[in-house]
Motif scaffolding. Structure first.
Motif, PDB file in Angstrom:
ATOM      1  N   VAL A   7      28.897  58.606  -0.709  1.00  0.00           N
ATOM      2  CA  VAL A   7      28.487  59.120   0.602  1.00  0.00           C
ATOM      3  C   VAL A   7      28.361  57.951   1.576  1.00  0.00           C
ATOM      4  O   VAL A   7      27.545  57.051   1.374  1.00  0.00           O
ATOM      5  CB  VAL A   7      27.151  59.876   0.524  1.00  0.00           C
ATOM      6  N   MET A  55      19.111  65.803   1.387  1.00  0.00           N
ATOM      7  CA  MET A  55      20.108  64.750   1.536  1.00  0.00           C
ATOM      8  C   MET A  55      19.442  63.380   1.427  1.00  0.00           C
ATOM      9  O   MET A  55      18.316  63.198   1.885  1.00  0.00           O
ATOM     10  CB  MET A  55      20.793  64.893   2.899  1.00  0.00           C
ATOM     11  N   ASP A  77      28.313  63.714  -8.479  1.00  0.00           N
ATOM     12  CA  ASP A  77      28.957  62.473  -8.023  1.00  0.00           C
ATOM     13  C   ASP A  77      28.079  61.264  -8.332  1.00  0.00           C
ATOM     14  O   ASP A  77      28.574  60.212  -8.773  1.00  0.00           O
ATOM     15  CB  ASP A  77      29.217  62.536  -6.523  1.00  0.00           C
ATOM     16  N   TYR A  78      26.804  61.403  -8.057  1.00  0.00           N
ATOM     17  CA  TYR A  78      25.842  60.330  -8.318  1.00  0.00           C
ATOM     18  C   TYR A  78      25.840  59.968  -9.802  1.00  0.00           C
ATOM     19  O   TYR A  78      25.868  58.791 -10.176  1.00  0.00           O
ATOM     20  CB  TYR A  78      24.464  60.798  -7.859  1.00  0.00           C
ATOM     21  N   HIS A  97      24.786  70.118  -2.627  1.00  0.00           N
ATOM     22  CA  HIS A  97      23.827  69.182  -3.211  1.00  0.00           C
ATOM     23  C   HIS A  97      24.074  69.012  -4.713  1.00  0.00           C
ATOM     24  O   HIS A  97      23.935  67.903  -5.251  1.00  0.00           O
ATOM     25  CB  HIS A  97      22.391  69.652  -2.964  1.00  0.00           C
ATOM     26  N   LYS A 147      30.988  69.467   0.358  1.00  0.00           N
ATOM     27  CA  LYS A 147      30.134  69.122  -0.780  1.00  0.00           C
ATOM     28  C   LYS A 147      28.873  69.983  -0.767  1.00  0.00           C
ATOM     29  O   LYS A 147      28.365  70.359   0.291  1.00  0.00           O
ATOM     30  CB  LYS A 147      29.712  67.651  -0.705  1.00  0.00           C
ATOM     31  N   GLU A 195      26.944  69.193  -6.208  1.00  0.00           N
ATOM     32  CA  GLU A 195      28.115  68.330  -6.366  1.00  0.00           C
ATOM     33  C   GLU A 195      27.780  66.876  -6.064  1.00  0.00           C
ATOM     34  O   GLU A 195      28.304  65.955  -6.705  1.00  0.00           O
ATOM     35  CB  GLU A 195      29.243  68.825  -5.463  1.00  0.00           C
ATOM     36  N   LEU A 196      26.902  66.651  -5.087  1.00  0.00           N
ATOM     37  CA  LEU A 196      26.461  65.286  -4.800  1.00  0.00           C
ATOM     38  C   LEU A 196      25.732  64.689  -6.002  1.00  0.00           C
ATOM     39  O   LEU A 196      25.883  63.497  -6.301  1.00  0.00           O
ATOM     40  CB  LEU A 196      25.547  65.260  -3.570  1.00  0.00           C
ATOM     41  N   PRO A 235      24.733  68.399   3.541  1.00  0.00           N
ATOM     42  CA  PRO A 235      25.674  67.575   2.764  1.00  0.00           C
ATOM     43  C   PRO A 235      26.964  67.335   3.555  1.00  0.00           C
ATOM     44  O   PRO A 235      27.281  68.079   4.488  1.00  0.00           O
ATOM     45  CB  PRO A 235      25.945  68.423   1.521  1.00  0.00           C
ATOM     46  N   TYR A 257      18.552  65.423  -4.495  1.00  0.00           N
ATOM     47  CA  TYR A 257      19.682  66.353  -4.600  1.00  0.00           C
ATOM     48  C   TYR A 257      19.269  67.631  -5.325  1.00  0.00           C
ATOM     49  O   TYR A 257      19.678  68.732  -4.943  1.00  0.00           O
ATOM     50  CB  TYR A 257      20.843  65.684  -5.328  1.00  0.00           C
TER      51      TYR A 257
END
Length: 639
Positions: free
Chosen positions: A45, A236, A73-74, A67, A65, A69-70, A61, A231
């Motif tokens: 991000v 965010m 990703d994290y 939350h 995307k 999916e974030l 987000p 998340y």
């Protein structure tokens, strides 16, 4: 340069130990036959692109995307960064592309015939997907370490474990953990082991720091797993999540933590932070300690909206830096956001080529000023005195004391402060920490190879790393000066462009005199930290104050700031020598500021407080000419 700057020590054994303890980090250039590259830009991000800086808590987000999916990703970024640190321990094998700056350095390192082109014979192999990464490094993974987002500190504990044991990191209950634990066993799980963050860190101190299993000379101040909690709550993150910064910590086997430095807000956390420093100091003996990371001010411990504190972000920086300084620890890395980019791939960068050195390049410090600067007569009257009708300006271009902003801003791109096409138009004093060659030697080689005749290196705050000098106990002062002096000599630095003591405390003259040993040609310090009259000579070096007004925001506003300093300088009866500081401003911008200063002077637009037209007759100088003229003025007409 040539001036001796080492202090004599009383005991031969002690001197020998200090030189050994402070020897610059040895990094061997290793050119790999191939380097695997994986693009993780979709997992990252860019908070700067999304919000123009730290994002408000109610920010939705990024487009496309959720939350959830974030969070996925994290998880992947944490795993990949930890894997990268492990597989890059002995040689560079994995490089991650999360931002255009990463691609820039990869391309730059492949330039043939350049001192920084150490990868020009390396086969660059792109990996098409995550599965390809797993397959490529399957044989180097023996197990996983699992952290628990119910206790965010366990991410940092897992980071320490990953560096010691060689196990990549996954989060308990994540889809990634479930998928990977089928492939490799969970060698150690931290889930359910601790009641809170303090308990997790106390266990890590006892298990890894006090036993010397972790690298006690590398402490990592990294935001913990708090982004996962946000998340999961449908919120965010406000800034960078400190995922990609972990590769270097793991490669070097460092110890990671995230605690508040504020005793009035979180006394138990602040006390534990001190205990961590005490434990590392006991193990390190007389060696200096490196701090990787930076206080996560935009998310915690600060008065910024949603960060949960009452102190300003700058105060938090100064409070933590003062604590580190007390234990002879200096900041070197950074972390979080630098215009939307993380501090990535340092586990690869550190294998690059170190510069050959620039000893003596900026002047020898002993020869006459006339010999070193043929333009001397332009600024002197026939009797040899400095022309009082001229105002001499020095532009300090900072603050490249940490790896993170240097990596990002020296790359080409929208926010580049090195490659904007404006360098060479005016002389600039670049405030750079030469000690960064320990982590990014290829970048430092690039810096020296691409600078123009108008680019001058000077010391940043305050030496070869970010430290508050007065915070150092007497026992460690010589180590710091030796470390900084070694690097200054190699890079041809004899000017301390910005001497910062932090917290606004004044720096005693005896400390300034110590810096005069390693920066004999000149020292600049924030005026509010100076004790006594200035400018003056201290330890033989010309010493001047830096005003609070800076160059930034706009060209017109910066020019007005300069005129305000000029008027105050006149009112206070100081010699016409002015130092202006900027932080991460481009050469083109700074050249435009000076052009505007000259235009307003010629047009008669600079007025005194009573409306009288003033003509400063500004002259822009390089730092060595500036300080040599100042020294001549001070010796001929002492204040």
């Amino acid at each position: 340069m040539g001036k001796a700057f080492f202090y004599g020590l009383h005991f031969t054994f002690y001197a020998s130990f200090l030189l050994t303890a402070c020897t610059p980090f040895q990094s061997q250039t290793i050119t790999p036959p191939h380097l695997y590259v994986f693009d993780v830009s979709d997992l990252h991000v860019d908070h700067y692109a999304l919000c123009g800086g730290p994002c408000p808590n109610n920010t939705p987000p990024p487009k496309g995307k959720t939350h959830a999916e974030l969070l996925d990703d994290y998880d992947r970024l944490i795993f990949l960064s930890s894997l990268q640190g492990i597989v890059n321990k002995e040689r560079p094998q994995l490089y991650l592309i999360h931002h255009p700056s990463d691609q820039f350095w990869l391309d730059t390192y492949q330039e043939a015939g350049q001192p920084y082109g150490w990868l020009n014979q390396t086969d660059i192999i792109p990996l098409p997907d995550f599965e390809a990464v797993l397959n490529t490094f399957d044989g180097e993974i023996t197990g996983l370490v699992e952290w628990d987002d119910a206790v965010p500190a366990t991410l940092n504990v897992a980071t320490t474990i990953a560096g010691v044991e060689g196990w990549p990191i996954v989060r308990r209950g994540s889809a990634l953990s479930e998928a990977l634990s089928v492939r490799w066993p969970i060698a150690q799980s931290l889930a359910g082991q601790f009641t809170d963050n303090l308990a997790a860190y106390r266990w890590a101190v006892e298990t890894y720091l006090q036993t010397g299993r972790a690298n006690f000379t590398l402490l990592a101040y990294l935001e913990d797993g708090y982004p996962a909690q946000k998340y999961r709550q449908g919120k965010m993150t406000r800034g960078g999540v400190y995922a990609l910064e972990r590769d270097y910590v793991i490669q070097q086997g460092g110890f990671a933590f995230d605690l508040s430095p504020w005793r009035d807000e979180a006394p138990e956390e602040a006390e534990l932070m001190s205990q961590i420093m005490q434990a590392a100091r006991r193990e390190a003996g007389l060696k200096l300690i490196k701090i990787w990371g930076f206080i996560p001010w935009y998310e915690k411990y600060a008065a910024e909206a949603g960060a949960g504190g009452s102190h300003s972000a700058v105060d938090g920086e100064w409070e933590s830096t003062w604590l580190f300084s007390y234990y002879a620890a200096y900041l070197q890395g950074g972390g979080g956001d630098a215009w939307g980019a993380a501090m990535a791939n340092v586990s690869v960068h550190r294998f690059g080529p170190k510069p050959a050195g620039e000893q003596g390049s900026n002047g020898d410090g002993n020869s006459s000023f006339v010999t070193r600067h043929s333009s001397l007569e332009n600024y002197l009257l026939p009797d040899g005195s400095v022309n009082p009708k001229l105002t001499f300006a020095l532009f300090y271009a900072g603050d490249y004391d940490l790896v993170h902003p240097t990596l990002v801003s020296f790359a080409a791109g929208e926010k580049s402060t090195w490659n904007d096409g404006g360098r060479g138009r005016i002389p600039l004093a670049w405030g750079i920490n030469p000690g960064m060659e320990e982590e990014i030697p290829g970048v430092m080689s690039y810096l020296l190879a691409t600078r123009t005749g108008q680019d001058y290196l000077v010391g940043a705050n305050s030496g070869a790393g970010y430290i508050n000098p007065q915070g150092l106990s007497r026992r460690y002062r010589q180590q710091w000066l030796t470390r900084s002096g070694d690097y200054y000599q190699k890079y041809g630095i004899t000017v301390q462009g910005f001497l910062l003591n932090g917290r606004g405390y004044s720096l005693p003259p005896e400390w300034v005199a110590r810096f005069a040993k390693i920066a004999p040609d000149g020292i600049a310090e924030p005026y509010y930290e100076i004790e006594g009259a200035w400018p003056r000579l201290v330890g033989g070096a010309p010493y001047i104050g830096v005003p609070k007004e800076t160059l930034g925001d706009s060209v017109a506003g910066s020019a007005q700031n300069a005129h305000a300093v000029y008027r105050r300088n006149q009112t206070e009866g100081r010699p016409p020598f002015l130092v202006f500081r900027s932080s991460f401003q481009s050469p083109k911008f700074l050249a435009e500021v000076f052009a505007e200063m000259q235009r307003q002077d010629a047009a008669g637009e600079i007025l005194s407080d009573t409306g009288e037209v003033l003509h400063p007759n500004y002259r822009m100088l390089d730092p060595y000419t500036f300080f040599a003229l100042l020294e001549q003025r001070l010796r001929s007409s002492p204040p």
